[in-house]
Motif scaffolding. Structure first.
Motif, PDB file in Angstrom:
ATOM      1  N   GLY A 207       0.797  -1.211   0.000  1.00 19.10           N
ATOM      2  CA  GLY A 207       0.000   0.000   0.000  1.00 19.10           C
ATOM      3  C   GLY A 207       0.835   1.269   0.000  1.00 19.10           C
ATOM      4  O   GLY A 207       2.065   1.234   0.160  1.00 19.10           O
ATOM      5  N   SER A 208       0.155   2.388  -0.154  1.00 18.89           N
ATOM      6  CA  SER A 208       0.835   3.686  -0.204  1.00 18.89           C
ATOM      7  C   SER A 208       1.435   4.034   1.156  1.00 18.89           C
ATOM      8  O   SER A 208       0.829   3.782   2.204  1.00 18.89           O
ATOM      9  N   GLY A 209       2.636   4.607   1.119  1.00 15.69           N
ATOM     10  CA  GLY A 209       3.251   5.110   2.338  1.00 15.69           C
ATOM     11  C   GLY A 209       3.855   4.059   3.234  1.00 15.69           C
ATOM     12  O   GLY A 209       4.059   4.302   4.430  1.00 15.69           O
ATOM     13  N   LEU A 210       4.218   2.890   2.696  1.00 17.60           N
ATOM     14  CA  LEU A 210       4.779   1.820   3.528  1.00 17.60           C
ATOM     15  C   LEU A 210       6.291   1.672   3.380  1.00 17.60           C
ATOM     16  O   LEU A 210       6.889   0.835   4.043  1.00 17.60           O
ATOM     17  N   GLY A 211       6.914   2.459   2.484  1.00 17.17           N
ATOM     18  CA  GLY A 211       8.370   2.437   2.380  1.00 17.17           C
ATOM     19  C   GLY A 211       8.927   1.726   1.161  1.00 17.17           C
ATOM     20  O   GLY A 211      10.123   1.450   1.106  1.00 17.17           O
ATOM     21  N   ASP A 269       9.408   3.065 -10.428  1.00 14.61           N
ATOM     22  CA  ASP A 269       8.430   3.221  -9.360  1.00 14.61           C
ATOM     23  C   ASP A 269       7.018   3.195  -9.952  1.00 14.61           C
ATOM     24  O   ASP A 269       6.800   3.663 -11.069  1.00 14.61           O
ATOM     25  N   ASP A 270       6.066   2.664  -9.192  1.00 11.86           N
ATOM     26  CA  ASP A 270       4.656   2.611  -9.606  1.00 11.86           C
ATOM     27  C   ASP A 270       4.491   1.944 -10.966  1.00 11.86           C
ATOM     28  O   ASP A 270       3.868   2.490 -11.884  1.00 11.86           O
ATOM     29  N   ILE A 271       5.008   0.740 -11.073  1.00 16.48           N
ATOM     30  CA  ILE A 271       4.980   0.032 -12.351  1.00 16.48           C
ATOM     31  C   ILE A 271       3.550  -0.304 -12.774  1.00 16.48           C
ATOM     32  O   ILE A 271       3.291  -0.573 -13.954  1.00 16.48           O
ATOM     33  N   ASP A 305       1.666  -0.965  -6.212  1.00 13.73           N
ATOM     34  CA  ASP A 305       0.712  -1.032  -5.114  1.00 13.73           C
ATOM     35  C   ASP A 305      -0.013  -2.365  -5.073  1.00 13.73           C
ATOM     36  O   ASP A 305      -0.886  -2.574  -4.235  1.00 13.73           O
ATOM     37  N   ARG A 306       0.347  -3.286  -5.983  1.00 14.58           N
ATOM     38  CA  ARG A 306      -0.320  -4.585  -6.024  1.00 14.58           C
ATOM     39  C   ARG A 306       0.612  -5.605  -6.676  1.00 14.58           C
ATOM     40  O   ARG A 306       1.559  -5.230  -7.384  1.00 14.58           O
ATOM     41  N   PRO A 307       0.371  -6.908  -6.461  1.00 18.02           N
ATOM     42  CA  PRO A 307       1.218  -7.924  -7.096  1.00 18.02           C
ATOM     43  C   PRO A 307       0.970  -7.968  -8.598  1.00 18.02           C
ATOM     44  O   PRO A 307      -0.061  -7.487  -9.085  1.00 18.02           O
ATOM     45  N   PRO A 308       1.893  -8.542  -9.360  1.00 16.82           N
ATOM     46  CA  PRO A 308       1.746  -8.560 -10.827  1.00 16.82           C
ATOM     47  C   PRO A 308       0.428  -9.163 -11.294  1.00 16.82           C
ATOM     48  O   PRO A 308      -0.168  -8.683 -12.258  1.00 16.82           O
ATOM     49  N   ILE A 330       5.458  -5.544   1.161  1.00 26.55           N
ATOM     50  CA  ILE A 330       5.646  -4.774   2.384  1.00 26.55           C
ATOM     51  C   ILE A 330       4.269  -4.479   2.948  1.00 26.55           C
ATOM     52  O   ILE A 330       3.417  -3.920   2.261  1.00 26.55           O
ATOM     53  N   GLU A 331       4.049  -4.891   4.186  1.00 29.32           N
ATOM     54  CA  GLU A 331       2.759  -4.724   4.822  1.00 29.32           C
ATOM     55  C   GLU A 331       2.793  -3.531   5.781  1.00 29.32           C
ATOM     56  O   GLU A 331       3.862  -3.007   6.100  1.00 29.32           O
TER      57      GLU A 331
END
Length: 508
Positions: A207-211, A269-271, A305-308, A330-331
């Motif tokens: 998710g957003s903001g997790l590093g 980033d953000d693929i 933000d999600r798996p492939p 990353i959770e």
């Protein structure tokens, strides 16, 4: 339980039973789960070096097997390997790797050439030298030979110099490691030490903001520190698409291809945005860029933000290539990690903060690290205006806008839990904290310890200290016993959940 969840649970328990220095130096970030065979009850762990494999095998196999048994629920053998070695003769090659982790077989290493010929199409910025990727061994010491370099090649007038775009604050030193990101961090450090050797491509999602971006940039900083002449390019997928469209308009696509296909490391980033829209030409270009870099053994790192498999408009041929590398999640950080992050920020700002105050922030801001940082800044502003230290009352006032919005999310203390247990089971506090082991006392005590772990997020040692100075292993045993009872007795499970819900409803 998948392989990553199993290893994260084992690490959490190892952290409680091992000295901090031992855990940090030998386990955290240096060992990665490789496979688990349910039929053979065999867990294989991948170590960074042969020395680490031999040392941990000799000293800590018993402890690893104990925590593995606690996590899995049955006796489990643990074997340590390095990924470049073959498994011992007679050992099964069967693997049960989690869906979120794909471990491709590694081709046999070839010795570094004495001279490397670089195609004339390569170009780098003036004043820099060109880094050429040989087969980099993962060495047991610091004497591994540095990559061969070639004299600087002037950049062509119509080509943009490589700009890595790395955020100077996004380093490993500034990255707090916890259960939510431990595996991703271990892989990232492995890549920084030896790019394109084991984990290529490396795909980080969450998710957003997790590093995710922080960790990707940290790899870049470490790579450039280890290999200063690398050509490293860090972009967003939107940058890639826009730049390609501009090159088409300028009729200069060859320059674009030279720029992207001759890098040594590519970060995107953000693929997930690559799968949007009708930009088929840019998707085609990225596909061929990926193939060229992979063929040339150049490291690639992607964030999403999600798996492939969940990027609906992503072409199957790209999806399969992403999944052929290392895919890890990353959770959201747990309470302990959030508290550690707040402590690090407080130390950096040289601010005195009460532990209860930091715990309150961590308990009430759990979505992501960006929101946690926003709450922390709000607390610092409040403390600055009132010219006081960061205390619990100050924090409650400073972030009331958060707690009000979520209906005063409950901040639960160990005292609240023990008080509730004493009232519910009609026993006094002295008995609960004492040494009496009759069933009418022992079971409520174990339930109280389990609730403290589940509802407060405190560590085993902290809970043990609160229960009249008991050892952390006693708390671990209590939690394990309650979990087993939950699995076996549905009535007990319902009763326990009802009690925990009542505690969550207790007013501050």
């Amino acid at each position: 339980m998948d392989l990553l969840s199993l290893w994260e649970k084992m690490l959490a328990n190892l952290k409680q039973v091992l000295p901090k220095e031992i855990f940090t130096n030998w386990f955290e970030g240096n060992i990665i789960p490789y496979s688990y065979s349910e039929e053979e009850n065999l867990l294989i762990l991948d170590t960074m070096t042969n020395f680490l494999r031999d040392y941990v095998s000799k000293k800590y196999t018993d402890i690893l097997e104990t925590v593995a048994q606690d996590a899995i629920g049955r006796p489990t053998r643990v074997q340590l390997i390095t990924s470049q070695e073959k498994k011992p003769a007679g050992e099964s090659q069967s693997e049960a790797v989690a869906e979120t982790i794909t471990l491709p077989s590694k081709p046999a290493a070839t010795p570094a050439p004495t001279e490397t010929v670089v195609p004339d199409t390569h170009s780098v910025p003036s004043g820099q030298t060109e880094w050429v990727q040989p087969e980099l061994p993962i060495s047991d010491d610091n004497t591994a030979p540095m990559p061969i370099v070639k004299e600087a090649v002037p950049v062509k007038p119509d080509e943009t110099p490589y700009n890595n775009n790395l955020n100077k604050d996004y380093t490993f030193d500034n990255f707090i490691v916890g259960n939510s990101n431990r595996v991703a961090t271990a892989v990232a450090k492995s890549i920084a030490a030896a790019p394109a050797q084991k984990w290529n491509p490396f795909y980080i999602y969450g998710g957003s903001g997790l590093g995710k971006t922080h960790l990707m940039h940290a790899i870049g900083h470490e790579l450039l520190k280890n290999f200063p002449n690398m050509r490293l390019l860090c972009i967003t997928s939107e940058d890639f698409v826009n730049e390609f469209i501009q090159c088409i308009q300028d009729k200069n696509t060859e320059s674009f291809r030279r720029r992207y296909r001759n890098v040594d490391v590519l970060f995107v980033d953000d693929i997930q945005f690559l799968g949007r829209g009708d930009k088929e030409s840019s998707k085609e270009e990225f596909f061929h860029t990926f193939n060229k870099l992979y063929q040339d053994k150049k490291q690639m790192v992607f964030t999403s933000d999600r798996p492939p498999r969940d990027i609906k408009k992503l072409e199957e041929r790209l999806r399969s290539r992403f999944e052929n590398g290392m895919v890890t999640q990353i959770e959201p950080p747990d309470l302990e990690t959030r508290t550690a992050i707040l402590r690090a920020w407080a130390e950096k700002e040289n601010i005195t903060c009460d532990l209860d105050a930091l715990n309150y922030i961590a308990a009430n801001v759990s979505e992501n690290i960006r929101k946690l940082h926003g709450a922390f800044i709000r607390v610092l502003l409040e403390a600055s205006q009132s010219k006081s230290n960061v205390t619990l009352p100050l924090v409650k006032h400073a972030i009331h806008y958060i707690t009000d919005a979520q209906d005063e999310k409950k901040y639960i203390t160990i005292d609240e839990i023990t008080t509730y247990i004493c009232q519910h089971y009609n026993i006094n506090y002295k008995e609960l904290m004492g040494k009496k082991k009759t069933k009418d006392i022992a079971l409520p005590r174990q339930i109280a310890m389990y609730m403290c772990r589940e509802l407060t997020g405190n560590t085993y040692p902290h809970i043990g200290t609160a229960f009249n100075g008991r050892d952390h292993t006693t708390v671990m045993h209590a939690c394990s016993q309650i979990r087993k009872k939950i699995d076996k007795d549905s009535h007990f499970k319902e009763h326990l959940e009802k009690m925990m819900n009542e505690i969550r409803g207790v007013d501050n």
